[in-house]
Every structure is written in structure tokens, then in C-alpha cells.
Scaffold this active site. Structure first.
Site, mmCIF file in Angstrom:
data_model
loop_
_atom_site.group_PDB
_atom_site.id
_atom_site.type_symbol
_atom_site.label_atom_id
_atom_site.label_comp_id
_atom_site.label_asym_id
_atom_site.label_seq_id
_atom_site.Cartn_x
_atom_site.Cartn_y
_atom_site.Cartn_z
ATOM 1 N N LYS A 199 44.225 -17.201 17.398
ATOM 2 C CA LYS A 199 44.704 -18.657 17.575
ATOM 3 C C LYS A 199 43.705 -19.425 16.760
ATOM 4 C CE LYS A 199 44.471 -22.204 20.126
ATOM 5 N NZ LYS A 199 44.835 -23.291 18.995
ATOM 6 N N GLY A 251 33.822 -23.496 19.268
ATOM 7 C CA GLY A 251 34.502 -24.662 19.602
ATOM 8 C C GLY A 251 33.441 -25.627 20.447
ATOM 9 N N GLY A 256 34.324 -24.031 25.827
ATOM 10 C CA GLY A 256 33.860 -22.943 25.968
ATOM 11 C C GLY A 256 33.699 -22.542 27.499
ATOM 12 N N GLU A 273 30.297 -19.432 20.751
ATOM 13 C CA GLU A 273 29.860 -20.269 19.483
ATOM 14 C C GLU A 273 29.975 -21.502 20.062
ATOM 15 O OE1 GLU A 273 28.417 -22.100 16.908
ATOM 16 O OE2 GLU A 273 29.662 -21.231 15.429
ATOM 17 N N CYS A 307 28.966 -27.004 13.483
ATOM 18 C CA CYS A 307 28.366 -26.874 14.540
ATOM 19 C C CYS A 307 26.713 -26.767 14.569
ATOM 20 C CB CYS A 307 28.913 -25.519 15.263
ATOM 21 S SG CYS A 307 28.858 -24.126 14.078
ATOM 22 N N GLU A 407 26.672 -34.054 20.702
ATOM 23 C CA GLU A 407 27.244 -33.641 19.507
ATOM 24 C C GLU A 407 28.361 -34.755 19.050
ATOM 25 O OE1 GLU A 407 29.802 -30.232 19.326
ATOM 26 O OE2 GLU A 407 28.469 -29.387 17.727
#
Ligand code: NAI
Ligand code: MG
Length: 509
Positions: A199, A251, A256, A273, A307, A407
């Protein structure tokens, strides 16, 4: 075409993007891909994917739900029970390499799709697409050399291991590097003999759909399935599906954790990740010019939407001023512009939501006491419809500030200074993430000492920041994730190991 030449467009931003949209839509169906064919969603709904440069719809794609995920998982299982499951590793490898050849033959078109859907400068999209293909090719070759072990025993026993695929695996990817991250997962998943249901992110479904259409003649039906849709509607059913033997997700950290919780229901193993707040430590003896170049690339490439972006600079106080001046100059030398014309070195953010998030963080940083050395809105009427943020540098940042801990996922560097080695390492590690780090020093032992002391899954020393290579493990310490991608061992995440114990009786004839 060589790797350096790109077919740019000419005209106003509206004109170039309208022309590129026509070119892209002529390439394929851009429907979901299940069982080797383009299909619409069971419920018939669709949603739009936008062009981040002009804010307009490129096209719509199926808004898949649980019923479509069920169909995709069933198609995957059929493939595993059928032709794909019967392939030898060599035959799987050959099929994957044939797919790579087909993708390579269409690499310019793939790059155009990636550029348009994701707002990437065309040349960057081309480089990334070729890079992404390297990983598919790598895993197709690695599987040819894969082996199990035999376990030493006495004469009456023979013990060996088999690495068996899970069956159908569920892969969920983000919008920042759509093809690259897809192939990081599809490479080992398919090579190991699984069928995949993948997806893509709702913002950038097109390049993978096109790549799937290009698999029609080379992969057996059902080996690769793509369901487009939103996270809760199409992603969550995949993570909860009892027919899915393994989940791999890239993501946001919060998502996650949701994925991991969903997977516990069926005790499904997960690779995650997630995010990062990766430090780049610059010691006083560093080659400052080189460090500036590497940091600028590490934070501003892809408009900071990586990331592993080096989103925290920790620089020794003696060279902080010189380094910061260099970084600001470099930031101001980047050229925001139309992604489809030559000379543009930085594109827009992916979406209005991401624009708001990033600009809010810059404001927050100022409120927290940071100084904005450069940055702000892009002052160009032609780009007013795109979600552009100029490369931004915040200085006088304290590591406790939210801009130093969270982030941001945009072209925003925060700069903090240190005095001693221990302080640098403490600052580097004082964050909940641990995906990557950079180190700049001309002192060899200091470089390796710092690489050992920093809590991160990857450390780049003196250059090439944030470019994992085929064979080099990539993944996070701490809350940046579980498991590694890109490496040879990543294949092991897509297989389960079986020990076979064979009793060897006394021979009697
Ligand atoms: P996200 O983590 O929600 O999306 C990533 C993928 O997960 C997409 O395909 C999405 O549809 C899917 N997803 C969402 N909810 C799900 C669920 N409950 N179950 C299964 N799949 C689900 O990230 P999003 O919303 O696109 O961006 C939010 C923030 O995350 C960004 O602002 C950025 O800071 C960060 N981010 C970090 C990335 C990284 O690589 N570290 C990549 C993308 C976003
Ligand atoms: Mg899009």
C-alpha cells in the site's frame, strides 16, 4: 539518454505541469493492481492525488478498503500456491531481473511520474529511480547465492535449515521516496519467494502503480499486488489480516506503533522504519567546507523530507560561526522552482498539511528562543500555488527545545554548539530517535570513536550522508524502528527458518 540528461519542459509552471500531466496519464491505467490486472475498488470510490507544485489534481486512484485488501491477499496466496510458489530461486531471480530490465527501459517515464506526484526536481527523480532499481537488482542477485546451514551432530543425525517465505507479506510505504522505499521492501520480499501486497502512501501512489503495470509480462499474476488508499481504510486492514505473514512499514513513529499493535493480534512480525532526529557532529578540526556541503545535502535534499535527514547540527563552538555562515550561504544558493525545468534544486513540500506543520515548527522555534538565520516563504508568484518553504537555518538552539527533539520533516536545520567530546556525544544521544548520524573530523580515531559512541543505525563519516547502499544495513536504534533494510540480511526478515532433523539409522540392506 545518459544519467545526466533529462527531458525538461518549457513554459510557465501551469503549462509545464499540464503537459507533464498529459504525458503521465498516457502511460497507464493507474488503478489498483491485483492478481496481475488493473482493478477499481470494490466500493467504486476514488480519491485524487495532487501535484504539489501547482496544487492541482493529477488524477484519481481507487480508494481501496478491507474488501480490496482481502482480494489482494487472496491473489497473493494464489500466486504462492501456484506458479510463483513453484519457481526455483533462480527463476524468481530471473523474473525480478526481467522486471528491472522493463523498468530500466522506461526509467525516464517512471522518473517523470515520481517527479510529478511527489514534487521532486526531475533530475533528482531520475537519479532516485535508478537508485531504487539497484535494490531490486541487488536482491534478485543475492537470492541466487542464498544458503541454509547444516548443524554438526553425531553420526545418527543430520540437521539442516531451510529458509521459507512467509507466504503473503504486507508492505506500507510513505510519500517521501515512493519507489525507493517500495523496492527496499519488494526486493527482499519477492526474492525470498513471498507474494507482496503493498500500500503506497495516499499522496504518491502513481509511480508504484506504473511499475506494477510494467510487471504484467514478467511477474506471475498475484506475486505483486498494489492497493491504493488511506491509512486506516487500506493500511490497517493489511496489518490486521490473518493471511498476511509479515508486515513491513515505513512512516511516522506514531503510525508505526499503531501498526505494531495491530500486528500483535496475529503475532505477525514487523519491520519498522520510523522517524529520526539525526545529529551531525562537527568537530573543531573538520574540513568545514566539506561539512557544509554534506550537511546541506543531508537536510535540504528532497526539501528535508527524509527519515534520515541530519536535522540537528552539533558543531564545536570554535568553528560554529564559520560553519553556520557557510551553511546559510549554501541554503540561500539553492533554487526553489518549477521541478520540471532545468536548474531547480529544491521542490515544494508534499502537501498543504506538511507545509503548515513545517512553517509552524519554524515559528515555534523562534518562540522557543532560536534565531532564524535564513528561511521563510518563497517570494515568487509563479510558485504561489505550491507548498514551498525556503531552506531554513535556526541557530542558538538548545537541545531541549521541541525543534531539536521532534521530527519536522522539512528543510529546517537546527544548530547547537558544544565544547567537549563528551558533551557532543551526550547531545547526539539525548533524543528518542536513533536512525542516523553524521560525523565530520579529519582525525581518524576520533571519527571511529564517535561512530561507536553515537546511538544510531547508520553513521556517515565525512560525506555521502544519508545514502544507504545495496548491502549496507539501514534502520533505527531506539524509537527509530525495528529491523534493517537494504542489507543482504534483510532477506532473513522475509523468511522463517526451519530446522530439519533427520534420524540416520544404521544402514541395513
Ligand atoms: P504516516 O506514517 O501516517 O503514513 C505512512 C504510511 O502509513 C502511508 O501509506 C499511510 O497511508 C499509512 N498509514 C497511516 N495510518 C495507518 C494505519 N493506522 N495502519 C496502517 N497504515 C497506515 O505518515 P503521514 O501521515 O504521511 O505523515 C505524517 C508525518 O510523519 C510527517 O509529517 C512526517 O513528519 C512523518 N513521516 C515520516 C516518514 C519517515 O520516513 N520517517 C515518512 C512519512 C512521514
Ligand atoms: Mg501526489
Amino acid at each position: 539518454m545518459t544519467s545526466d540528461s533529462v527531458d525538461y519542459y518549457e513554459g510557465t509552471v501551469k503549462e509545464t505541469h499540464a503537459a507533464a500531466r498529459r504525458d503521465v496519464l498516457a502511460l497507464g491505467e493507474f488503478d489498483a493492481w491485483i492478481g496481475g490486472e488493473s482493478v477499481t475498488a470494490t466500493e467504486g470510490e476514488r480519491f485524487a492525488t495532487l501535484d504539489p507544485v501547482v496544487g492541482d489534481e493529477i488524477c484519481t486512484v481507487p480508494r481501496c478498503t478491507g474488501a480490496d485488501v482481502d482480494a489482494a491477499v487472496a491473489a497473493g496466496q494464489d500466486a504462492v500456491d501456484g506458479e510463483w510458489g513453484d519457481y526455483t530461486p533462480q527463476e524468481r531471480s530471473n523474473a525480478m531481473l526481467a522486471w528491472v530490465d522493463t523498468l530500466q527501459a522506461n526509467v525516464d517515464d517512471l522518473a517523470l511520474v515520481e517527479s510529478l506526484d511527489g514534487g521532486k526536481p526531475l533530475k533528482h527523480a531520475l537519479v532516485e529511480t535508478k537508485y531504487a532499481l539497484d535494490f531490486l537488482e541487488y536482491y534478485a542477485k543475492v537470492i541466487q547465492a542464498d544458503e541454509g546451514i547444516t548443524v554438526p551432530t553425531g553420526d545418527n543425525l543430520h540437521v539442516y535449515t531451510r529458509h521459507e517465505p512467509y507466504g503473503v507479506v504486507g508492505l506500507i510505504t510513505p510519500w517521501n521516496f515512493p519507489l525507493t522505499i517500495s523496492f527496499w521492501k519488494l526486493g527482499p520480499a519477492l526474492a525470498a519467494g513471498n507474494a507482496a501486497v503493498i500500500k503506497p502512501a495516499e499522496q504518491t501512489p502513481l509511480s508504484l502503480l506504473y511499475a506494477a503495470e510494467l510487471s504484467a509480462d514478467v511477474l506471475p499474476d498475484g506475486a505483486l499486488n498494489v492497493v491504493t488508499g488511506f491509512g486506516e481504510e487500506a493500511g490497517a486492514p493489511l496489518t490486521e489480516h490473518p493471511g498476511v505473514g509479515k508486515v513491513s512499514f515505513t512512516g511516522e513513529d506514531v503510525t508505526g506503533k499503531t501498526v505494531m499493535r495491530a500486528a500483535t493480534e496475529n503475532v505477525t512480525p514487523v519491520t519498522l522504519e520510523l522517524g529520526g532526529k539525526s545529529p551531525y557532529v562537527i568537530f573543531p578540526d573538520a574540513d568545514i567546507e566539506k561539512a557544509v556541503r554534506d550537511v546541506a545535502h543531508g537536510i535540504f535534499y528532497n526539501a528535508g523530507q527524509s527519515c534520515d535527514a541530519c536535522s540537528r547540527v552539533l558543531v564545536h563552538e570554535d568553528i560554529a560561526e564559520e560553519f553556520t555562515e557557510g551553511l546559510v550561504a549554501r541554503a540561500e544558493g539553492l533554487t526553489p522552482g518549477d521541478t520540471l525545468v532545468e536548474g531547480t534544486t529544491i521542490g515544494p513540500l508534499i502537501s498543504a498539511a506538511q507545509f503548515e506543520k513545517v512553517t509552524d515548527y519554524v515559528e515555534l522555534g523562534k518562540e522557543e528562543g532560536a534565531t532564524c538565520a535564513t528561511g521563510g516563504a518563497v517570494d515568487d508568484d509563479d510558485l504561489a500555488d505550491g507548498w514551498y518553504v525556503r531552506p531554513t537555518v535556526l541557530t542558538e538552539v538548545d537541545n531541549d527545545m521541541r525543534v531539536a527533539q521532534e521530527e519536522i520533516f522539512g528543510p529546517v536545520e537546527v544548530v547547537t554548539t558544544f565544547e567537549t567530546y563528551d558533551e557532543a556525544i551526550d547531545l547526539a544521544n539525548d533524543v528518542e530517535f536513533g536512525l542516523a548520524a553524521g560525523v565530520a573530523t579529519e582525525n581518524n580515531s576520533l571519527a571511529h570513536r564517535a561512530a561507536a559512541d553515537i546511538e544510531a543505525g547508520s553513521v556517515w563519516i565525512n560525506g555521502n550522508y544519508a545514502t544507504p547502499i545495496p548491502g549496507g544495513p539501514f534502520g533505527g536504534y531506539k524509537q527509530s524502528g525495528i529491523g534493517r533494510e537494504c542489507s543482504r540480511d534483510a532477506i532473513r526478515h522475509y523468511t522463517q527458518e526451519k530446522a530439519v532433523h533427520v534420524a540416520l539409522d544404521e544402514p541395513s540392506l
